[in-house]
Enzyme design. Structure first.
Site, PDB file in Angstrom:
ATOM      1  N   ALA A 357       5.220 -16.105 -32.564  1.00 33.09           N
ATOM      2  CA  ALA A 357       6.652 -16.402 -32.514  1.00 33.09           C
ATOM      3  C   ALA A 357       7.070 -17.459 -33.534  1.00 33.09           C
ATOM      4  CB  ALA A 357       7.034 -16.875 -31.108  1.00 33.09           C
ATOM      5  N   ILE A 399       6.813 -11.361 -33.215  1.00 30.16           N
ATOM      6  CA  ILE A 399       8.233 -11.394 -32.885  1.00 30.16           C
ATOM      7  C   ILE A 399       9.028 -11.239 -34.171  1.00 30.16           C
ATOM      8  CG2 ILE A 399      10.085 -12.678 -31.767  1.00 30.16           C
ATOM      9  CD1 ILE A 399       7.728 -11.966 -29.928  1.00 30.16           C
ATOM     10  N   LYS A 403      17.422  -8.577 -38.278  1.00 28.25           N
ATOM     11  CA  LYS A 403      17.787  -8.908 -39.652  1.00 28.25           C
ATOM     12  C   LYS A 403      16.769  -8.376 -40.658  1.00 28.25           C
ATOM     13  CE  LYS A 403      20.448 -12.930 -38.229  1.00 28.25           C
ATOM     14  NZ  LYS A 403      20.494 -12.477 -36.826  1.00 28.25           N
ATOM     15  N   SER A 444      19.448 -19.941 -27.794  1.00 26.81           N
ATOM     16  CA  SER A 444      18.303 -20.403 -28.581  1.00 26.81           C
ATOM     17  C   SER A 444      18.757 -21.449 -29.593  1.00 26.81           C
ATOM     18  CB  SER A 444      17.646 -19.232 -29.319  1.00 26.81           C
ATOM     19  OG  SER A 444      18.545 -18.672 -30.253  1.00 26.81           O
ATOM     20  N   VAL A 448      24.771 -19.421 -31.943  1.00 24.51           N
ATOM     21  CA  VAL A 448      26.184 -19.795 -31.941  1.00 24.51           C
ATOM     22  C   VAL A 448      26.614 -20.472 -30.637  1.00 24.51           C
ATOM     23  CG1 VAL A 448      26.857 -18.026 -33.587  1.00 24.51           C
ATOM     24  CG2 VAL A 448      26.869 -17.495 -31.153  1.00 24.51           C
TER      25      VAL A 448
END
Length: 603
Positions: A357, A399, A403, A444, A448
């Site tokens: 991760a 992970i 994108k 996270s 945002v």
């Protein structure tokens, strides 16, 4: 001393009621009652009924909180005391008290003792007119067991600054009915009218058994009223009796997603996680730390927490030790770019399952620092994957990100290159290498939601890049559950794609968060558009045109068919990347463009 005087006062009132009940019963049922007989029965009833009241601790109760439980206690105390007195009187006096007189005595005692206590309760809890005018008006959504439980608690004096005005419930059988004296005012279609008519200040959604999509629909209706919306905890808390007014929380953005909880195959996960040595890179991050929490419950042989930031690793270590002191855990401070250090860790611990991760994920920052994105996301992944292959790990789960699909950013391109590398390595390794691709996770670090909350807390403005920008969103626990589940399906070489649900418009998210914070967007909290940042695009994708989605055993997990990767050409491009990095990073975008043909530079 005050308590003793109060107990004596109440006890003497009850004795008076006993004598009044015995005397009154004889007066109404006897032509000429013998006062000596009344005196004897009164004395016997006083001793045994009074003793029963003391036995049932009727003077240790706070009667302003009285409810059905206190009524039952009075009934038991008076009934048992009356029966005992009736029997003892027959033995002492050698004759039975007339049955009708005895029944009337018992009924009168129940009526007067119960009535006196509940009159006291009503007098004590009756609010002043001024308090009633200033109390916050609450509308309860759900007139079932949970709504009734919360309402009952809110009727107590502790919540004298709040007033439940009634209920909303979709059950036709409950329309026009009352719960604790409060009316069911209508169904969900009438919420806005009810809020307006009664000047409601807060809405509490108390339907924990409803599916998540129904809760989301209810929240959408409620947020249109402009009042504060709260929700009771999950159904599991209600089942275990942990629901109370104190546990009610504000509605969160996660509630608006409306997705039902993930159902996971516990046995399948346990088969590849339990009693194994597991390594989690980036263990202090949002996804990595949640992986640690969830995997810890499957009792691995040893859990290795690897991270670069000492504070974040310390925090998750302390949390896990508090939750499960028996967990066999090792914390490791290391940088995945340090190949010798990663090799030493694998040689020492020989992890069998790796969840990778660790990554740089901030798009604009990586756009301005492309060399660092390549070092960490590409070569850092390569270091960990090579060691997994070298030391014979069973599974390697990377992970990844949405994108990585048709990337327009350096960050997305480096994640796609990392995917390509682990897929190519899978073809020649005994280790099963897979990647799991999903979109944004709510809450996270760097997402945002925390940024919007911070902007709202200082009064705005809330900045949105573009009014039409949309993203896929998932909660952190939801994403991690599916990542762990996907690992159980791994046969090697797959890119697993998580079902993210419908894409969410960022502007809608900002408006919802402002309303859920108790403000009105645009009028109380401004929203400004800052423009699309470097590397960003309006729409994200989860699969490219070349990747074909296949279903797995889980309805929320799909497999993107891997495209053919020429390993020799990939290794050649990696050497070019290494050379460019060694020379200072100039021209690194050109090399990335050759590795990922779909990459469209944002510069």
């Amino acid at each position: 001393m005050v308590i003793k005087r109060r107990v004596l006062f109440l006890f003497f009132i009850d004795l008076f009621i006993i004598w009044l009940s015995v005397g009154g019963s004889y007066f109404f049922h006897s032509d000429g009652p013998g006062w000596s007989e009344v005196l004897q029965y009164g004395l016997i009833f006083s001793i045994f009924c009074g003793g029963s009241l003391l036995y049932f601790r009727m003077y240790n109760r706070i009667w302003q909180y009285a409810s059905v439980g206190e009524l039952v206690a009075i009934f038991k105390a008076v009934t048992l005391g009356g029966i005992a007195s009736y029997g003892i009187a027959a033995i002492v006096m050698g004759t039975w008290m007339p049955f009708l007189t005895a029944v009337t005595t018992l009924e009168t005692m129940l009526l007067l003792m119960g009535g006196s206590r509940f009159i006291w309760r009503l007098l004590r809890v009756k609010p002043s007119s001024k308090a009633e005018d200033t109390r916050r008006k609450i509308l309860m959504i759900g007139a079932g067991d949970c709504g009734a439980l919360i309402t009952k608690e809110m009727l107590g004096p502790e919540f004298s600054d709040q007033k439940v005005i009634g209920f909303v419930d979709d059950d036709p059988k409950k329309q026009g009915m009352h719960v604790y004296g409060l009316p069911v005012l209508g169904d969900r279609s009438q919420i806005e009218a009810i809020v307006s008519k009664y000047a409601v200040d807060d809405i509490i959604i108390a339907i924990p058994s409803a599916p998540q999509h129904e809760i989301a629909e209810m929240i959408t209706i409620c947020k249109g009223t402009g009042v504060k919306v709260k929700i009771i905890p999950a159904l599991n808390d209600y089942i275990h009796g942990r629901v109370s007014v104190r546990a009610i929380r504000d509605v969160s953005v996660e509630d608006l997603l409306g997705r039902d909880p993930v159902v996971i195959d516990l046995e399948g996960i346990a088969n590849y996680v339990s009693d194994k040595v597991l390594l989690i890179t980036g263990a202090g991050g949002s996804i990595g730390s949640e992986l640690c929490r969830q995997i810890a419950s499957f009792k691995p042989e040893k859990l290795l927490l690897l991270g670069h930031g000492e504070n974040s690793i310390y925090n998750i270590e302390m949390e896990l030790r508090r939750l499960d002191p028996s967990l066999n855990m090792e914390t490791i401070i290391a940088d995945i770019q340090d190949r010798p250090r990663i090799n030493d860790i694998f040689r020492k611990y020989k992890p069998q399952v790796i969840f990778h991760a660790a990554a740089h994920k901030h798009v604009p920052l990586m756009e301005r620092n492309p060399a660092e994105a390549v070092k960490n996301n590409v070569f850092g992944t390569k270091n960990v994957a090579d060691c997994a292959d070298k030391y014979g790990a069973e599974k390697f789960v990377m992970i990844s990100s949405d994108k990585a699909v048709n990337p327009t950013s350096v960050m997305g391109a480096t994640k796609r290159i990392a995917e390509m590398y682990v897929q190519s390595l899978d073809a020649c390794s005994a280790t099963k290498f897979v990647a799991v691709r999903f979109g944004n996770v709510l809450g996270s670090r760097g997402s945002v939601i925390p940024r919007f909350k911070e902007q709202i807390s200082i009064g705005g403005p809330v900045t949105v890049t573009h009014p039409e920008m949309v993203r896929f969103f998932m909660t952190i626990p939801e994403a991690v559950q599916l990542v762990i589940q996907a690992g159980s399906f791994a046969k090697g070489g797959e890119i697993f794609v998580l079902d993210m649900g419908a894409p969410v418009k960022i502007l809608d998210l900002a408006e919802d968060l402002i309303r859920l914070s108790g403000y009105e967007p645009y009028s109380e909290i401004a929203i400004e558009f800052s423009g699309i940042r470097e590397g960003e695009k309006l729409f994200e994708e989860l699969l490219s045109d070349e990747e074909v989605s296949n279903a797995t055993q889980h309805e929320r997990i799909y497999i993107g068919k891997p495209v053919n990767i020429d390993r020799s050409e990939l290794e050649l491009e990696f050497k070019r990347l290494e050379k460019v990095l060694a020379e200072g990073g100039g021209g690194i975008r050109d090399v990335i463009g050759k590795l990922v043909p779909l990459h469209r530079s944002a510069s």
